[in-house]
Write a protein that holds these residues in place. Sequence first.
Motif, PDB file in Angstrom:
ATOM      1  N   ARG A   1       0.836  -1.201   0.000  1.00 48.24           N
ATOM      2  CA  ARG A   1       0.000   0.000   0.000  1.00 48.24           C
ATOM      3  C   ARG A   1       0.873   1.254   0.000  1.00 48.24           C
ATOM      4  NH1 ARG A   1      -5.398   1.228   1.820  1.00 48.24           N
ATOM      5  NH2 ARG A   1      -5.533   3.452   2.193  1.00 48.24           N
TER       6      ARG A   1
ATOM      7  N   ASN B   1      -5.952   7.891  -0.857  1.00 49.24           N
ATOM      8  CA  ASN B   1      -6.480   8.262   0.454  1.00 49.24           C
ATOM      9  C   ASN B   1      -6.615   7.049   1.376  1.00 49.24           C
ATOM     10  OD1 ASN B   1      -8.918   6.942  -0.219  1.00 49.24           O
ATOM     11  ND2 ASN B   1      -9.956   8.852  -0.767  1.00 49.24           N
ATOM     12  N   GLU B   2      -7.112   7.275   2.568  1.00 53.24           N
ATOM     13  CA  GLU B   2      -7.246   6.206   3.566  1.00 53.24           C
ATOM     14  C   GLU B   2      -8.158   5.072   3.101  1.00 53.24           C
ATOM     15  OE1 GLU B   2      -5.506   5.805   6.421  1.00 53.24           O
ATOM     16  OE2 GLU B   2      -4.390   7.528   5.668  1.00 53.24           O
ATOM     17  N   GLN B   3      -9.114   5.378   2.231  1.00 54.13           N
ATOM     18  CA  GLN B   3     -10.019   4.353   1.704  1.00 54.13           C
ATOM     19  C   GLN B   3      -9.415   3.610   0.517  1.00 54.13           C
ATOM     20  OE1 GLN B   3     -11.152   7.687   2.181  1.00 54.13           O
ATOM     21  NE2 GLN B   3     -11.699   7.079   4.266  1.00 54.13           N
ATOM     22  N   GLY B   4      -8.228   4.036   0.072  1.00 55.05           N
ATOM     23  CA  GLY B   4      -7.540   3.358  -1.016  1.00 55.05           C
ATOM     24  C   GLY B   4      -7.822   3.926  -2.391  1.00 55.05           C
ATOM     25  N   PHE B   5      -8.329   5.176  -2.459  1.00 49.96           N
ATOM     26  CA  PHE B   5      -8.679   5.774  -3.746  1.00 49.96           C
ATOM     27  C   PHE B   5      -7.872   7.033  -4.016  1.00 49.96           C
ATOM     28  CE2 PHE B   5     -12.522   3.591  -2.277  1.00 49.96           C
ATOM     29  CZ  PHE B   5     -12.758   2.750  -3.351  1.00 49.96           C
TER      30      PHE B   5
ATOM     31  N   GLU C   1      -7.092   2.710  -7.430  1.00 50.93           N
ATOM     32  CA  GLU C   1      -7.724   2.003  -6.329  1.00 50.93           C
ATOM     33  C   GLU C   1      -6.765   0.929  -5.814  1.00 50.93           C
ATOM     34  OE1 GLU C   1     -11.745  -0.515  -5.150  1.00 50.93           O
ATOM     35  OE2 GLU C   1     -11.541   0.273  -7.180  1.00 50.93           O
TER      36      GLU C   1
ATOM     37  N   HIS D   1      -6.252  -2.372  -3.759  1.00 50.07           N
ATOM     38  CA  HIS D   1      -7.002  -3.554  -3.335  1.00 50.07           C
ATOM     39  C   HIS D   1      -6.171  -4.276  -2.281  1.00 50.07           C
ATOM     40  CE1 HIS D   1     -10.004  -3.174  -6.520  1.00 50.07           C
ATOM     41  NE2 HIS D   1      -9.006  -2.830  -7.315  1.00 50.07           N
ATOM     42  N   GLU D   2      -6.560  -4.114  -1.038  1.00 55.92           N
ATOM     43  CA  GLU D   2      -5.806  -4.682   0.081  1.00 55.92           C
ATOM     44  C   GLU D   2      -5.760  -6.202   0.009  1.00 55.92           C
ATOM     45  OE1 GLU D   2      -3.253  -4.334   3.064  1.00 55.92           O
ATOM     46  OE2 GLU D   2      -4.243  -2.543   2.269  1.00 55.92           O
TER      47      GLU D   2
END
Length: 175
Positions: A32, A55-59, A72, A74-75
């Motif tokens: 990440r 951002n913190e949401q991954g976007f 995006e 993807h964790e």
Amino acid sequence: MATAPRSGLAGMLRSWVSFLAPAAPADTPLTRESARRLVQGFLGEEGTPPSGGINEQGFGGLDAGGTSLYFEWHEDTQALECSALVYRFREPPKPGVIDGFRAEEREGTDTGGGTVDYEPENRGLFLSRTYTRMPTERAFAKDLRQLMKASRHWGDVVLDRVASRVFHPEELRQG
């Protein structure tokens, strides 16, 4: 090919990005943090204001050169998806439309290294690339510029061609 440093805000941003260490060594598994730094560096090269990249949401994303580009993280798969918008439908697309775009891809229409990707939740048609290994910053920037260029072509040319194939196939047979 080297380019001269830009002046003004873009030049300051290029300077800001230049002191960042590489996001991670090339060809290592993407994390990440390395994905965030990779996107951050690309955004800086494109002349955007300093950004966290993802951002913190991954976007993350940007609008540049007539193209919207989205990132995006993807964790679950440790992958960075990069998507260039081709078209956003007002309503869900009619039957056969998405298949028509996928046929264009199979027939060899330049996708800029991406794949056709329809996202029903936002009714967006994208050309997308996914990274699980760290590219060099230079290769990443080149990849994304090719993806953005292809998405503009798909929006300007391929969209009409697919619509003609799906909605007016009789005209194609007559010609």
